[in-house]
Design an enzyme around this catalytic site. Sequence first.
Site, PDB file in Angstrom:
ATOM      1  N   ARG A 210       0.857  -1.189   0.000  1.00 45.88           N
ATOM      2  CA  ARG A 210       0.000   0.000   0.000  1.00 45.88           C
ATOM      3  C   ARG A 210       0.886   1.228   0.000  1.00 45.88           C
ATOM      4  O   ARG A 210       1.745   1.394   0.862  1.00 45.88           O
ATOM      5  CB  ARG A 210      -0.922   0.028   1.219  1.00 45.88           C
ATOM      6  CG  ARG A 210      -2.073   1.050   1.076  1.00 45.88           C
ATOM      7  CD  ARG A 210      -2.871   1.208   2.349  1.00 45.88           C
ATOM      8  NE  ARG A 210      -2.120   1.921   3.364  1.00 45.88           N
ATOM      9  CZ  ARG A 210      -1.931   1.484   4.599  1.00 45.88           C
ATOM     10  NH1 ARG A 210      -2.405   0.309   4.987  1.00 45.88           N
ATOM     11  NH2 ARG A 210      -1.242   2.204   5.465  1.00 45.88           N
ATOM     12  N   GLU A 226       4.518   7.319   2.385  1.00 41.35           N
ATOM     13  CA  GLU A 226       5.337   6.138   2.609  1.00 41.35           C
ATOM     14  C   GLU A 226       4.827   4.987   1.754  1.00 41.35           C
ATOM     15  O   GLU A 226       3.709   5.023   1.225  1.00 41.35           O
ATOM     16  CB  GLU A 226       5.338   5.726   4.085  1.00 41.35           C
ATOM     17  CG  GLU A 226       3.985   5.282   4.610  1.00 41.35           C
ATOM     18  CD  GLU A 226       4.038   4.862   6.070  1.00 41.35           C
ATOM     19  OE1 GLU A 226       5.150   4.814   6.632  1.00 41.35           O
ATOM     20  OE2 GLU A 226       2.968   4.579   6.642  1.00 41.35           O
ATOM     21  N   ASN A 228       4.223   0.887   2.113  1.00 36.90           N
ATOM     22  CA  ASN A 228       4.119  -0.215   3.063  1.00 36.90           C
ATOM     23  C   ASN A 228       4.262  -1.545   2.337  1.00 36.90           C
ATOM     24  O   ASN A 228       3.494  -1.843   1.416  1.00 36.90           O
ATOM     25  CB  ASN A 228       2.754  -0.178   3.770  1.00 36.90           C
ATOM     26  CG  ASN A 228       2.503   1.136   4.481  1.00 36.90           C
ATOM     27  OD1 ASN A 228       2.955   1.343   5.595  1.00 36.90           O
ATOM     28  ND2 ASN A 228       1.796   2.046   3.829  1.00 36.90           N
ATOM     29  N   SER A 233      -2.673  -2.953   6.031  1.00 42.79           N
ATOM     30  CA  SER A 233      -3.962  -3.242   6.661  1.00 42.79           C
ATOM     31  C   SER A 233      -5.132  -2.516   6.020  1.00 42.79           C
ATOM     32  O   SER A 233      -4.972  -1.635   5.185  1.00 42.79           O
ATOM     33  CB  SER A 233      -3.899  -2.874   8.146  1.00 42.79           C
ATOM     34  OG  SER A 233      -3.612  -1.502   8.302  1.00 42.79           O
ATOM     35  N   LYS A 391      12.052   3.123   6.035  1.00 47.99           N
ATOM     36  CA  LYS A 391      12.133   4.552   5.719  1.00 47.99           C
ATOM     37  C   LYS A 391      13.473   4.910   5.069  1.00 47.99           C
ATOM     38  O   LYS A 391      13.538   5.758   4.180  1.00 47.99           O
ATOM     39  CB  LYS A 391      11.936   5.368   7.010  1.00 47.99           C
ATOM     40  CG  LYS A 391      10.655   5.063   7.772  1.00 47.99           C
ATOM     41  CD  LYS A 391       9.428   5.419   6.967  1.00 47.99           C
ATOM     42  CE  LYS A 391       8.155   5.324   7.815  1.00 47.99           C
ATOM     43  NZ  LYS A 391       7.858   3.944   8.265  1.00 47.99           N
ATOM     44  N   LYS A 445      11.620  10.747  11.033  1.00 54.05           N
ATOM     45  CA  LYS A 445      11.061   9.397  10.997  1.00 54.05           C
ATOM     46  C   LYS A 445      12.089   8.343  11.413  1.00 54.05           C
ATOM     47  O   LYS A 445      13.165   8.263  10.820  1.00 54.05           O
ATOM     48  CB  LYS A 445      10.562   9.069   9.585  1.00 54.05           C
ATOM     49  CG  LYS A 445       9.351   9.868   9.143  1.00 54.05           C
ATOM     50  CD  LYS A 445       8.823   9.345   7.816  1.00 54.05           C
ATOM     51  CE  LYS A 445       7.489   9.969   7.454  1.00 54.05           C
ATOM     52  NZ  LYS A 445       6.926   9.357   6.225  1.00 54.05           N
ATOM     53  N   GLU A 449       7.129   0.970  11.790  1.00 52.16           N
ATOM     54  CA  GLU A 449       5.819   0.969  11.163  1.00 52.16           C
ATOM     55  C   GLU A 449       4.756   0.890  12.253  1.00 52.16           C
ATOM     56  O   GLU A 449       5.045   0.573  13.405  1.00 52.16           O
ATOM     57  CB  GLU A 449       5.685  -0.234  10.221  1.00 52.16           C
ATOM     58  CG  GLU A 449       6.750  -0.316   9.139  1.00 52.16           C
ATOM     59  CD  GLU A 449       6.711   0.829   8.162  1.00 52.16           C
ATOM     60  OE1 GLU A 449       5.630   1.435   8.009  1.00 52.16           O
ATOM     61  OE2 GLU A 449       7.747   1.141   7.563  1.00 52.16           O
ATOM     62  N   GLY A 450       3.509   1.173  11.863  1.00 51.94           N
ATOM     63  CA  GLY A 450       2.402   0.954  12.784  1.00 51.94           C
ATOM     64  C   GLY A 450       1.781   2.200  13.373  1.00 51.94           C
ATOM     65  O   GLY A 450       0.804   2.115  14.102  1.00 51.94           O
ATOM     66  N   ARG A 532      -8.062   7.629   4.723  1.00 48.96           N
ATOM     67  CA  ARG A 532      -8.079   7.918   6.156  1.00 48.96           C
ATOM     68  C   ARG A 532      -8.182   9.419   6.367  1.00 48.96           C
ATOM     69  O   ARG A 532      -7.487  10.189   5.706  1.00 48.96           O
ATOM     70  CB  ARG A 532      -6.820   7.370   6.826  1.00 48.96           C
ATOM     71  CG  ARG A 532      -6.774   5.864   6.928  1.00 48.96           C
ATOM     72  CD  ARG A 532      -5.430   5.360   7.375  1.00 48.96           C
ATOM     73  NE  ARG A 532      -4.398   5.616   6.373  1.00 48.96           N
ATOM     74  CZ  ARG A 532      -3.127   5.260   6.512  1.00 48.96           C
ATOM     75  NH1 ARG A 532      -2.718   4.667   7.609  1.00 48.96           N
ATOM     76  NH2 ARG A 532      -2.265   5.510   5.554  1.00 48.96           N
TER      77      ARG A 532
END
Length: 556
Positions: A210, A226, A228, A233, A391, A445, A449-450, A532
């Site tokens: 993603r 970014e 992923n 998810s 990253k 950064k 992740e998360g 989002r």
Amino acid sequence: MGQITFSLSPSFSCTKISPSFTIGHPGHRKSSLFTSRTQILTTHLQRSTKTVSSMSSSSSSSSIATLKSAKTDIQERVQDGEKGIYDLQEMPAELLQELVYEALVWSSLHGLIVGHKSIEKSGTVPGVGLVHAPFALLPTSFPHDYWRQACDLAPIFSELVDRVSLDGTFLQESLSRTKKVDAFTSRLLDIHSKMLESNKKEEIRLGLHRSDYMLDAETNELLQVELNTISSSFAGLSCLVSQLHRYLLNHQGKQLGLDSRRVPGNTAVNRFADALAQAWTEYNDSSAVIMVVVQTEERNMYDQHWLCTVLKEEYPYDSQILLKSYIDAEGELLPDGSLQVDHQRIAVVYFRAGYSPNDYPSESEWRARLLIEQSRAIKCPSISYHLVGTKKIQQELAKPNVLERFLDNKDDLLKLRKCFAGLWSLDDQNVVEDAIARPELYVLKPQREGGGNNIYGDAVREKLVELQKGGNEGPAAYILMQRIFPRSFMSFLVRDGVCHQAPAVSELGIFGAYLRKGEKVILNDHCGYLMRTKVSSSDEGGVAAGFAVLDSIYLT
């Protein structure tokens, strides 16, 4: 063709989960979410008094010349944000209350749910402590041209991930300094190094990715936040939000002046299921299973169960979903290199965990990860795909002339560079000094992740000063990124049954699936999207981390 069995393995956990749960269709579950209709209709509308900012973007990774002065770039906007595709100020209260109520009912009936953080076992036992997933009441306006651009980028990024993953030297050298100061990245690199030493080849390569973007208000450019490559998810719940918004507009669209057909269909969960099923087929062992590695406690488990449910329904073999115990104790390599867990051969290992140090509380989890990599099971992702998503690699790829090392198509190169925001190593002293002077223009950064890990505002200055005083290799654990400032708009955000009105900003994620066997690319395409939305005063944007809500787009 035989049977497909799906195993959910909690984060290589050493705690045995005794019962096996057969997961039914989430839409069939009952929920105790609802209070009385009267209580729900007393919707709380809270306006934020925070302002939102915009800044000049830079597609260059080596220069800060286009980052204007903070006084010029950070411009105060109206407190209530800009009007979106509809004027929320003029929406009748009765219509708003009806929309909120209908949305909450629909979400509960159709499985747009998560486990509530206040309820014990809501992240371990299905059906306990259900609450609707946080969502935007109505879709967010998004220009069609940028939507098309984001979709077109997905297969290019997937090809790039695959090409970069094959260059072990590039990955090891690019992350060599990070390895010295970041224990988690170091352990991942150790596994990767063992695979290089053994000359381990992945004949079948599967990626479910993603790529996340924001539309910069100053330049009107779509810039990548970014990429992923592990545990991408919300393929499941994002589809439901699109359906929810279409449902609301089909019933109330005339009063709102909105057309449900302008909310694009979202088939992310079906496309991810197709990719996993195709990988299983290419493995060519009808007795083998797909194993999904999940965290021991996961309130977002229903997003994962949606994917498994679609796999069962779309590929109707005599299949079952099992909650499995730890991999280290029950896993073994067979003489032919096959992975066997609890006496079942594993065709595909799909990671919905393993991206955070918290997923490796002991050496058992690291042994399990190494065991998986050593096997001939298809990994999603492999250790090399995982490392490409760090990253630091994102920052390295943004350097001049690096992309040409992996891609030849000039048009593809231009498309990628156009979406790159400014990315810098902390070795660039000019950029570091500018970030200390104007921290509001940057994001610091770490290799994590998360959600909830990035550093913003004055904390950027404080951390950079601390890293400079510490000396040595400390700065290698971080990168600096240009902060993207999207345009704000008024939105209704619904969380825990309460509707809040606030200025908001959005982030668009495009899912992509990539499957290759030998030299043959079997699948490479975009696979739906995740929108989002968060209040404009919030820095972070993760839904599961509690910063944002799920949304869909309204093409304009």
